[in-house]
Design a protein around this motif. Structure first.
Motif, short mmCIF file in Angstrom:
data_model
loop_
_atom_site.label_atom_id
_atom_site.label_comp_id
_atom_site.label_asym_id
_atom_site.label_seq_id
_atom_site.Cartn_x
_atom_site.Cartn_y
_atom_site.Cartn_z
N VAL A 37 11.61 -7.21 9.25
CA VAL A 37 11.73 -6.06 10.33
C VAL A 37 11.53 -4.80 9.40
O VAL A 37 12.65 -4.40 8.96
CB VAL A 37 12.80 -5.95 11.40
N SER A 38 10.32 -4.15 9.49
CA SER A 38 10.14 -2.80 8.77
C SER A 38 9.39 -2.06 9.60
O SER A 38 9.21 -2.12 10.79
CB SER A 38 9.60 -3.27 7.42
N GLY A 39 9.10 -0.73 8.96
CA GLY A 39 8.21 0.14 9.66
C GLY A 39 6.85 -0.50 10.02
O GLY A 39 6.09 -0.02 10.87
N GLY A 65 7.86 -10.21 -0.99
CA GLY A 65 8.96 -9.43 -1.57
C GLY A 65 10.18 -9.21 -0.62
O GLY A 65 11.30 -9.54 -1.05
N HIS A 66 9.83 -8.71 0.60
CA HIS A 66 10.84 -8.52 1.59
C HIS A 66 11.56 -10.14 1.84
O HIS A 66 12.80 -10.12 1.73
CB HIS A 66 10.36 -8.00 3.01
N LEU A 67 10.86 -11.04 1.94
CA LEU A 67 11.51 -12.30 1.98
C LEU A 67 12.44 -12.85 0.80
O LEU A 67 13.44 -13.40 1.11
CB LEU A 67 10.39 -13.26 2.37
N THR A 69 15.21 -1.31 2.19
CA THR A 69 13.74 -0.60 2.43
C THR A 69 13.14 -0.83 1.12
O THR A 69 13.44 -1.46 0.13
CB THR A 69 14.09 1.00 2.51
N ASP A 70 11.77 -0.38 1.18
CA ASP A 70 10.71 -0.73 0.11
C ASP A 70 11.35 -0.54 -1.52
O ASP A 70 11.87 0.56 -1.73
CB ASP A 70 9.48 0.04 0.24
N ASN A 71 11.31 -1.54 -2.15
CA ASN A 71 11.56 -1.36 -3.52
C ASN A 71 11.01 -2.37 -4.40
O ASN A 71 10.46 -3.34 -3.95
CB ASN A 71 13.24 -1.58 -3.65
N SER A 117 2.76 -10.42 -2.50
CA SER A 117 2.61 -9.80 -1.53
C SER A 117 3.78 -9.08 -1.05
O SER A 117 4.91 -9.73 -1.29
CB SER A 117 2.77 -11.02 -0.37
N HIS A 118 3.87 -8.08 -0.33
CA HIS A 118 4.85 -7.19 0.15
C HIS A 118 5.78 -7.94 0.79
O HIS A 118 6.86 -7.85 0.85
CB HIS A 118 4.34 -5.89 0.69
N LEU A 119 5.18 -8.74 1.77
CA LEU A 119 6.06 -9.48 2.73
C LEU A 119 6.75 -10.57 2.12
O LEU A 119 7.92 -10.92 2.41
CB LEU A 119 5.24 -10.14 3.51
ZN ZN Z 1 8.35 -3.01 3.47
#
Ligand code: ZN
Ligand code: KG4
Length: 342
Positions: free
Chosen positions: A143-145, A122-124, A305-307, A118-120
């Protein structure tokens, strides 16, 4: 209190193509060996936002060169890779499909496991590159776009959703404000830069949702910015407007994160996602966490940011517990599973 303490350290190739960044990374355990990001910002700028079909086509074009650079950067060959982690949700379906199809091809031809992430998550997980052990439970603000969520991180891979935006995301509030002020796309960094020296209290803007809450609403702020621009016309003070917008968003984010900390008796906070790159937000969180004597984790700027590195870091837990996916792994515009069992 618990720390991550992962023992296995597989060499993982990670792929992220959920929106407008083509990214490939190589991670070993919590060590990021390479993290190559090819941004499509220049492509989408002319439309003022991401065009899904253009994004998917740009991923097709960028993928192999980015893969090659990521392998070179990590001094690794595809033969060395032990698993492939790929974002399969949430995101733009066409864009996600490019990364997932590439990941499957690598797994199929090299007979290695596939991990759909999950992209989320990923951020976590972007804070895991920090050398200091992560404290659990902690409150994580994503907090993202596309996202504004308050999450209780109970242990690696175990999350409970505490609150979220009812309309626009925090990054969207920055982006739409910047657009109204003629500062281009994406707007977060432009607002931050133009806010320097501005008066954050000059223009009074609404915080959305009254009373103690861990939810957010930024649509009123967007409308208020529109009215402000209409009212002030050419006389608007750009620095003060940027400082006021940034101040309002940051105060809402800090306030509600601290409420979640109190309500869940946590001793640590993480702030992740594109907006966590914002210096005013990082500074205010530092001040407040410092004042309360609680820990704060923010990813390095390269992981905000996304990576793909964050996808590889999220995959560690999946790999360690043998949560592999079949080669018929699908892509999804939403993430219905991350908070399901909490
Ligand atoms: Zn993102
Ligand atoms: O995480 P991300 O790359 O993509 C999504 O998953 O949405 O976040 C992109 C968002 C954009 O809205 C951008 O304006 C915002 O992060 N952003 C910032 C800053 N840098 C990026 N917002 C405020 N201040 C910044 N310095």
């Amino acid at each position: 209190m618990e720390t991550t303490g992962l023992s296995q350290e597989p060499l993982i190739l990670a792929i992220e193509t959920s929106c407008d960044e083509t990214s490939v990374a190589v991670v070993r355990g919590r060590q990021v060996l390479s993290n190559v990001i090819s941004s499509q910002i220049a492509l989408h700028k002319r439309w003022g936002g991401v065009v899904p079909e253009a994004a998917a086509r740009a991923h097709v074009e960028a993928f192999l060169p980015v893969l090659q650079e990521a392998l070179q950067g990590a001094d690794a060959a595809l033969e060395d890779i032990e698993a492939v982690a790929v974002t399969n949700r949430p995101g733009l379906v066409g864009a996600l499909s490019v990364g997932v199809t590439a990941a499957k091809a690598i797994c199929y031809s090299h007979k290695i496991p596939l991990l759909g992430i999950s992209h989320l998550e990923g951020h976590l997980s972007s804070i895991l590159s920090d050398e200091k052990p992560i404290v659990y439970p902690h409150i994580s603000l994503i907090v993202s776009g596309g996202h504004t969520e308050l999450v209780l991180a109970m242990a690696p891979g175990q999350y409970r959703l505490l609150g979220q935006t009812l309309d626009d995301a925090a990054g969207e509030a920055f982006d739409k404000g910047a657009r109204l002020l003629g500062l281009g796309y994406p707007g977060g960094m432009a607002i931050q830069e133009n806010a320097v020296g501005g008066d954050p209290l000059r223009y009074k803007l609404p915080k959305g949702l009254s009373g103690p809450t861990t939810d957010f609403s930024f649509s009123g702020l967007k409308t208020a910015m529109l009215r402000l621009v209409e009212r002030e016309g050419k006389g608007i003070h750009i620095q003060d407007a940027c400082a006021s917008l940034q101040h309002t968003i940051v105060e809402v984010l800090v306030e509600r994160t601290l409420l979640a900390v109190d309500e869940n008796a946590c001793e640590a906070v993480a702030v992740v996602g594109g907006v966590s790159a914002n210096l005013a937000l990082r500074q205010r969180m530092e001040e407040e966490c410092g004042r309360r004597g609680i820990g704060l984790w923010v990813p390095p700027l390269s992981l905000c940011t996304d990576n793909a590195a964050m996808i590889g870091l999220a995959a560690l837990q999946h790999f360690a517990s043998g949560r592999f996916d079949d080669l018929d792994l699908d892509v999804y515009p939403q993430d219905d599973s991350l908070f399901k069992n909490s």
